[in-house]
Design an enzyme around this catalytic site. Structure first.
Site, PDB file in Angstrom:
ATOM      1  N   GLY A  33       0.851  -1.197   0.000  1.00  0.00           N
ATOM      2  CA  GLY A  33       0.000   0.000   0.000  1.00  0.00           C
ATOM      3  C   GLY A  33       0.880   1.237   0.000  1.00  0.00           C
ATOM      4  O   GLY A  33       2.006   1.216  -0.512  1.00  0.00           O
ATOM      5  N   GLY A  64       4.144   0.609   1.891  1.00  0.00           N
ATOM      6  CA  GLY A  64       4.861  -0.465   1.203  1.00  0.00           C
ATOM      7  C   GLY A  64       5.502   0.007  -0.094  1.00  0.00           C
ATOM      8  O   GLY A  64       6.651  -0.324  -0.387  1.00  0.00           O
ATOM      9  N   LEU A 116      10.286   9.584  12.921  1.00  0.00           N
ATOM     10  CA  LEU A 116      10.925  10.344  14.003  1.00  0.00           C
ATOM     11  C   LEU A 116      11.630   9.385  14.961  1.00  0.00           C
ATOM     12  O   LEU A 116      11.119   8.302  15.245  1.00  0.00           O
ATOM     13  CB  LEU A 116       9.873  11.148  14.782  1.00  0.00           C
ATOM     14  CG  LEU A 116       9.120  12.241  14.033  1.00  0.00           C
ATOM     15  CD1 LEU A 116       8.059  12.852  14.947  1.00  0.00           C
ATOM     16  CD2 LEU A 116      10.068  13.318  13.541  1.00  0.00           C
ATOM     17  N   ASP A 126      -5.993   5.414  18.186  1.00  0.00           N
ATOM     18  CA  ASP A 126      -4.682   5.438  17.531  1.00  0.00           C
ATOM     19  C   ASP A 126      -3.608   5.981  18.488  1.00  0.00           C
ATOM     20  O   ASP A 126      -2.517   5.421  18.605  1.00  0.00           O
ATOM     21  CB  ASP A 126      -4.762   6.301  16.265  1.00  0.00           C
ATOM     22  CG  ASP A 126      -3.407   6.526  15.629  1.00  0.00           C
ATOM     23  OD1 ASP A 126      -2.826   5.549  15.107  1.00  0.00           O
ATOM     24  OD2 ASP A 126      -2.915   7.662  15.666  1.00  0.00           O
ATOM     25  N   LYS A 179      -0.271   4.040  20.503  1.00  0.00           N
ATOM     26  CA  LYS A 179       1.114   4.520  20.557  1.00  0.00           C
ATOM     27  C   LYS A 179       1.586   4.652  22.011  1.00  0.00           C
ATOM     28  O   LYS A 179       2.721   4.296  22.337  1.00  0.00           O
ATOM     29  CB  LYS A 179       1.233   5.854  19.814  1.00  0.00           C
ATOM     30  CG  LYS A 179       1.026   5.675  18.299  1.00  0.00           C
ATOM     31  CD  LYS A 179       0.825   7.000  17.586  1.00  0.00           C
ATOM     32  CE  LYS A 179       0.566   6.782  16.094  1.00  0.00           C
ATOM     33  NZ  LYS A 179       0.082   8.009  15.424  1.00  0.00           N
ATOM     34  N   GLY A 202       2.644   9.909   7.061  1.00  0.00           N
ATOM     35  CA  GLY A 202       2.977  10.084   5.643  1.00  0.00           C
ATOM     36  C   GLY A 202       3.793   8.897   5.160  1.00  0.00           C
ATOM     37  O   GLY A 202       4.603   8.346   5.903  1.00  0.00           O
TER      38      GLY A 202
END
Lengths: 365, 365
Positions: free
Chosen positions: B15, B18, B154, B223, B227, B345
């Site tokens: 996707g 990927g 990051l 989400d 994390k 991104g």
């Protein structure tokens, strides 16, 4: 795990960073499972502690044992020979800021001895030394890690290497690279509120232990220039030396010839108007003045000196003696990748060294 | 270098991330000297491309070759068996967000296949899966790297690991962990200037592609909770699941039962007064409201939700859709180590994966 499978560690330098590093190493070794390492050599400028059969040196009380040792440090080539002949792979941890030790890295690496260090000298000195170091490492497979040479334990070099190695295009690097300069300008020209006179802030910083014994060693900008040299070379720019690009010194010309730091500090107040003018000019533009380093990769341009920033800019908003490093890259676009925090101090500098050591051990053991 | 010495790479998922990853891998492989890697397997949800003799798959045109392949993906245990039987060490790169693939990591690791992934599911799901993954890795020596599971490329996980492994004591982690939430609050309640109505900002964010197809998947906070679960576990807290601590959802109760994201967006404006009240309350205190996650390590307390920050706080000054993560530790004292930048991104997420891949190759080859 047999003793011979442990990686041999040699530590040169037991000053502020060296002591913190040995203390971190002791905590590491006490952990279960402990990393596969064995201290086989430790030295100060006058003493050395090691055994001809590479017997492990106890980390508990190592500073006292070194002080009690009757051996003097061998020459650097002899230390490297000792490590190259060890019954396991070896890592030289250079916790000095010595040019002599730095000059010996190519020999160590060529003999298969990996190097871990916060010492800036090797990476910011003559470009030939830089090339020799990485050529020797490439040929032998021995590793060389130096995270703490810029921003102490902050993830600056590892981040830049990741950007470069994964194929990002670094456009600009900009930041405050000196804890001393950060403290001075955050106090002298704070983003909000009034600062003191320039010479008063320098005197205060010295009293707080934030400057070198002679503050001119911070104010000449060379420390920042060395860090910029390292980062620029990592991006691929063939910077010849830390004096081969514009570096603004904050030492008034008239005071360059002072015989001592104390004489310099006494006379500095007479030149406060120069810095005050710079500060007022920035204020008139709605900005603040800061001492920064920047690398414009495309233009192959490195510079160190005063610049002005909007009060809302992250560089203007910095606190205390923090460093800030912004990476502008193709992938990250207009908003840079920023790393910020304490960039000096024994514990955080040693942390960068210890983390590097663990990375090298993971690769060579 | 013989082909059999190259590390075998298998890529699941082609996707957004990927595709960027394969493109970065192609650039890497074209470099001299190129990393010692050989693509031996690639699959989408419907197709797979691989050869029974592990012949190298060309990175040029790999997406087209996969589309033209007549093979369906084998079962995950079969893929793992194929990799475990390879003539060289193998790395499974999971570029999906699939729970099924995540569930197969313990098997892969126990068979000596290393895992590199941005997939949050394995590390933020049941605590038992986390334990199984690291137990399997510890027993076999196969590596598992997942930098991009928090903050994309990051340096968040690598930094936290360095802090923990070198013996620093992490006191608190706090930050903005969602690009969507960052954009929404930087627009709705900017540190300087006026923001728009809450529902208008959500609609604008969706139009710009900053939200999931159904914005409720961002607004429910899960989400961010995933994390936080990962970071808390890395510090040593035995967090059972991302729903085992307080997570504030920004979906009004009355809209939880909407049948579609579009219906939700249409009805959201009727509830704008709720968010407006929160914003005004913050303004009265001279602050701005932000959606943050925090981990208080000593108190074993994790939470996700709205909080207020001074306008000069780095969290308030964030721009665009940037993430910011602050590590408060014993060594860093009152000023935290801060990492900031784009946390979402394709390219920056793939960068974290590629950098992890290089680190694993350096250790196992």
């Amino acid at each position: 795990m047999s003793a011979s499978k442990k990686v041999m560690i040699a530590v040169i330098g037991v000053g502020g960073v060296g002591k913190c590093f040995l203390s971190q190493l002791r905590s590491l070794a006490a952990r279960k499972p402990s990393p596969k390492l064995s201290l086989c050599y430790v030295s100060s400028s006058r003493k050395a502690l090691y055994h001809d059969d590479y017997a492990e040196i106890a980390l508990d009380g190592v500073i006292e044992a070194l002080a009690a040792s009757s051996r003097s440090p061998p020459t650097l080539p002899d230390v490297i020979e000792y490590l190259a002949a060890a019954p396991a792979k070896a890592i030289l941890v250079d916790n000095t800021s010595s040019q002599d030790v730095a000059d010996s890295y190519p020999l160590a690496l060529s003999r298969g001895v990996s190097v871990v260090t916060p010492n800036k000298k090797a990476f910011s000195g003559p470009y030939q030394l830089w090339q020799d170091i990485f050529a020797a490492s490439g040929a032998s497979g021995a590793k060389v890690y130096h995270e703490s040479s810029v921003g102490a334990g902050l993830p600056v070099i590892s981040t830049l290497k990741d950007l470069v190695e994964t194929g990002d295009k670094v456009i600009k690097i900009e930041g405050v690279f000196s804890g001393t300069m950060s403290y001075l300008f955050n106090s002298f020209a704070p983003a909000h509120g009034q600062g003191g006179a320039w010479s008063d802030e320098v005197i205060k910083a010295k009293a707080l232990g934030y400057t070198e014994p002679d503050p001119r060693d911070d104010l000449n900008g060379l420390d920042v220039a060395r860090k910029l040299t390292i980062l620029a070379r990592l991006v691929g720019l063939p910077i010849q030396s830390p004096t081969s690009f514009p570096v603004q010194s904050l030492i008034p010309k008239e005071l360059e010839s002072c015989n001592s730091g104390d004489e310099f500090l006494k006379k500095l107040a007479a030149f406060d108007s120069q810095m005050e003018e710079t500060k007022v000019a920035a204020e008139k533009a709605g900005k603040v003045v800061r001492f920064v380093g920047s690398i414009d990769v495309g233009a192959n341009h490195v510079k160190v000196g005063l610049d002005m920033f909007d009060r809302s800019h992250p560089i203007a908003a910095l606190k205390g003696s923090d460093n800030i490093i912004s990476f502008y890259t193709e992938r990250y676009g207009s908003n840079p990748l920023i790393v910020q925090g304490a960039g000096a101090g024994g514990e955080v500098t040693a942390m960068g060294v210890t983390a590097d050591l663990l990375k090298v051990i993971a690769q060579i053991s």
